[in-house]
Scaffold this motif. Sequence first.
Motif, PDB file in Angstrom:
ATOM      1  N   ALA A 172       0.883  -1.367   0.061  1.00 40.47           N
ATOM      2  CA  ALA A 172      -0.033  -0.239   0.186  1.00 40.47           C
ATOM      3  C   ALA A 172       0.913   1.169  -0.047  1.00 40.47           C
ATOM      4  N   GLY A 173       1.975   1.447   0.518  1.00 38.07           N
ATOM      5  CA  GLY A 173       2.882   2.230   0.499  1.00 38.07           C
ATOM      6  C   GLY A 173       4.010   2.476  -0.283  1.00 38.07           C
ATOM      7  N   ALA A 174       4.124   1.368  -1.120  1.00 42.03           N
ATOM      8  CA  ALA A 174       5.292   1.268  -2.021  1.00 42.03           C
ATOM      9  C   ALA A 174       5.671   2.302  -2.912  1.00 42.03           C
ATOM     10  N   PRO A 175       4.385   3.013  -3.588  1.00 48.36           N
ATOM     11  CA  PRO A 175       5.071   4.071  -4.646  1.00 48.36           C
ATOM     12  C   PRO A 175       5.098   5.391  -3.873  1.00 48.36           C
ATOM     13  N   PHE A 176       5.050   5.548  -2.763  1.00 46.87           N
ATOM     14  CA  PHE A 176       4.866   6.835  -2.155  1.00 46.87           C
ATOM     15  C   PHE A 176       6.254   7.125  -1.276  1.00 46.87           C
ATOM     16  N   VAL A 177       6.682   8.473  -1.371  1.00 45.89           N
ATOM     17  CA  VAL A 177       7.861   8.990  -0.732  1.00 45.89           C
ATOM     18  C   VAL A 177       7.652  10.052  -0.087  1.00 45.89           C
ATOM     19  N   ARG A 178       8.358  10.402   0.881  1.00 47.90           N
ATOM     20  CA  ARG A 178       8.166  11.576   1.760  1.00 47.90           C
ATOM     21  C   ARG A 178       9.414  12.408   1.887  1.00 47.90           C
ATOM     22  N   PHE A 179       9.266  13.763   1.831  1.00 51.22           N
ATOM     23  CA  PHE A 179      10.218  14.968   1.699  1.00 51.22           C
ATOM     24  C   PHE A 179       9.901  15.544   2.947  1.00 51.22           C
ATOM     25  N   ALA A 180      11.074  16.252   3.706  1.00 50.23           N
ATOM     26  CA  ALA A 180      10.709  17.062   4.700  1.00 50.23           C
ATOM     27  C   ALA A 180      10.955  18.475   4.248  1.00 50.23           C
ATOM     28  N   PHE A 181      10.022  19.483   4.674  1.00 51.77           N
ATOM     29  CA  PHE A 181      10.445  20.976   4.260  1.00 51.77           C
ATOM     30  C   PHE A 181      10.839  21.723   5.554  1.00 51.77           C
ATOM     31  N   CYS A 182      11.301  21.121   6.681  1.00 49.49           N
ATOM     32  CA  CYS A 182      11.553  21.819   7.813  1.00 49.49           C
ATOM     33  C   CYS A 182      13.206  22.336   7.675  1.00 49.49           C
ATOM     34  N   LYS A 183      13.448  23.011   6.698  1.00 49.21           N
ATOM     35  CA  LYS A 183      14.751  23.464   6.168  1.00 49.21           C
ATOM     36  C   LYS A 183      14.653  24.960   5.786  1.00 49.21           C
ATOM     37  N   LYS A 184      16.054  25.692   5.685  1.00 52.76           N
ATOM     38  CA  LYS A 184      16.190  26.980   5.234  1.00 52.76           C
ATOM     39  C   LYS A 184      15.587  26.852   3.730  1.00 52.76           C
ATOM     40  N   THR A 185      15.030  28.176   3.713  1.00 51.92           N
ATOM     41  CA  THR A 185      14.438  28.252   2.198  1.00 51.92           C
ATOM     42  C   THR A 185      15.411  28.057   1.238  1.00 51.92           C
ATOM     43  N   GLU A 186      16.518  28.500   1.471  1.00 56.02           N
ATOM     44  CA  GLU A 186      17.564  28.327   0.258  1.00 56.02           C
ATOM     45  C   GLU A 186      18.030  26.858   0.026  1.00 56.02           C
ATOM     46  N   VAL A 187      17.857  26.033   1.265  1.00 56.19           N
ATOM     47  CA  VAL A 187      18.132  24.588   0.992  1.00 56.19           C
ATOM     48  C   VAL A 187      16.936  24.045   0.237  1.00 56.19           C
ATOM     49  N   LEU A 188      15.701  24.485   0.534  1.00 60.36           N
ATOM     50  CA  LEU A 188      14.703  23.952  -0.073  1.00 60.36           C
ATOM     51  C   LEU A 188      14.736  24.281  -1.732  1.00 60.36           C
ATOM     52  N   GLU A 189      14.848  25.713  -1.850  1.00 55.70           N
ATOM     53  CA  GLU A 189      15.253  26.127  -3.451  1.00 55.70           C
ATOM     54  C   GLU A 189      16.145  25.281  -4.148  1.00 55.70           C
ATOM     55  N   GLU A 190      17.262  25.023  -3.427  1.00 57.74           N
ATOM     56  CA  GLU A 190      18.373  24.231  -4.314  1.00 57.74           C
ATOM     57  C   GLU A 190      18.162  22.727  -4.462  1.00 57.74           C
ATOM     58  N   ALA A 191      17.115  22.216  -3.521  1.00 63.66           N
ATOM     59  CA  ALA A 191      16.529  20.833  -3.685  1.00 63.66           C
ATOM     60  C   ALA A 191      15.594  20.834  -4.999  1.00 63.66           C
ATOM     61  N   VAL A 192      14.889  21.934  -4.949  1.00 61.96           N
ATOM     62  CA  VAL A 192      13.863  21.878  -5.906  1.00 61.96           C
ATOM     63  C   VAL A 192      14.532  21.962  -7.428  1.00 61.96           C
ATOM     64  N   SER A 193      15.715  22.691  -7.216  1.00 58.67           N
ATOM     65  CA  SER A 193      16.375  23.002  -8.494  1.00 58.67           C
ATOM     66  C   SER A 193      17.037  21.766  -9.214  1.00 58.67           C
ATOM     67  N   ARG A 194      17.574  20.772  -8.157  1.00 64.06           N
ATOM     68  CA  ARG A 194      17.931  19.563  -8.506  1.00 64.06           C
ATOM     69  C   ARG A 194      17.076  18.649  -8.852  1.00 64.06           C
ATOM     70  N   LEU A 195      16.072  18.612  -8.190  1.00 63.24           N
ATOM     71  CA  LEU A 195      15.056  17.696  -8.545  1.00 63.24           C
ATOM     72  C   LEU A 195      14.232  17.923  -9.751  1.00 63.24           C
ATOM     73  N   LYS A 196      14.205  19.014 -10.612  1.00 62.31           N
ATOM     74  CA  LYS A 196      13.765  19.223 -11.834  1.00 62.31           C
ATOM     75  C   LYS A 196      14.165  18.462 -12.826  1.00 62.31           C
ATOM     76  N   HIS A 197      15.710  18.050 -12.776  1.00 64.94           N
ATOM     77  CA  HIS A 197      16.197  16.984 -13.696  1.00 64.94           C
ATOM     78  C   HIS A 197      15.342  15.757 -13.701  1.00 64.94           C
ATOM     79  N   LEU A 198      14.777  15.548 -13.036  1.00 66.40           N
ATOM     80  CA  LEU A 198      14.063  14.109 -12.776  1.00 66.40           C
ATOM     81  C   LEU A 198      12.939  14.025 -13.877  1.00 66.40           C
ATOM     82  N   SER A 199      12.246  15.283 -14.054  1.00 64.73           N
ATOM     83  CA  SER A 199      11.061  15.377 -15.234  1.00 64.73           C
ATOM     84  C   SER A 199      11.568  15.409 -16.819  1.00 64.73           C
TER      85      SER A 199
END
Length: 392
Positions: free
Chosen positions: A365-392
């Motif tokens: 039931a949980g196999a295709p789901f993945v959790r991300f934490a957003f309790c980080k500095k805004t600049e850290v989240l922005e960098e993470a988002v930038s890196r993840l764009k390459h997945l698409s």
Amino acid sequence: MAVMTRPPLNRHLAEFGTTIFAEMSALAARTGAINLGQGFPDTDGPEEIREAAVRALRDGRGNQYPPGTGVPELRTAIADHQRDRYGIDLDPDTEVLVTAGATEAIAAALLALVEPGDEVIALEPYYDSYAACVAMAGGTRVPVTLRPHDGAYVLDVDELRAAVTDRTRLILLNTPHNPTGTVLTRAELTAVAELAVERDLLVVTDEVYEHLVFDDAEHLPIASLPGMRERTVTIGSAGKTFSFTGWKVGWVTASPELTSAVRSAKQFLTYVSSGPFQYAIAEALRLPAAYFDTLRAEHSAKRDLLSEGLAQAGFAVYKPAGTYFVTTDIRPLGAEDGFAFCRSLPERAGVVAIPNAVFYDHREAGAPFVRFAFCKKTEVLEEAVSRLKHLS
């Protein structure tokens, strides 16, 4: 040399190895990836609260064993917090117990209230310590699955009712809910309360994210509902609200009988902990309303930033109503195995996440789901988002 014929680990814990958080954090350190797996902030909380801890240390308050139930100042502040926010009146001397974080509170509550053969209903996906604590108590966990529907996770009350048997001892709740980010509604909680009263069940409720609810969501303690005051153990914590997770200051609030039972187990776990920090958290709980409003607003903005970035990267996103976490579906990215996806993500995108399947008994039931934490500095989240764009 003699060979052991019996494994060293208690058989009740044999299914639990190293936690997924340790594995993924080690992977982040090894690869230099941004760690959006474990839910801890990357900045400290209010400076005045940190200074309150320093002041307590220097004044010699809490440097020796504090009272077993917690320092009076903190117990009173907890009671005042529950009264002022939720209208729940508590006696700080008999209905409040300070613990070494919420994790100890959960362990002490289950060890105190569950006997071998008792069944404990938990809403899956669930925080991983729940299963271990039920096992250590000799109980049997019975998962009731929260399922995604219309962009959120919901409780099937009929499924919950069907899970109750003559062996059911208690229902273990978590709202706001980790990892799904759902906040149980008044209707859902009312149904749980009615079932608990009807079947004479206890409820242990983990409410550590009570101050992290967003948009129109409402945090409603089940202890405030009719018939629940005498059968509910409520667990709270300072770590998530004040961003001092390493201080490990949590608490239990319940009727005198339930508090006494939990204390009987807790005293043989840590006995006491976090002496000087208890005085600081007593001051933290009395911060003005503006602090809590700002906390919510900042985390709501971070939630939106990460949620939108994940959607742009190709994930299906379940936008959370509370907590630190965003749950995503990886199937739009052509993946179905969350474990394999998370183990490859640091090399592919330089980001670490947690596979939700680890929080399920029903792993499929949980196999295709993945959790991300957003309790980080805004600049850290922005960098993470930038890196993840390459997945698409």
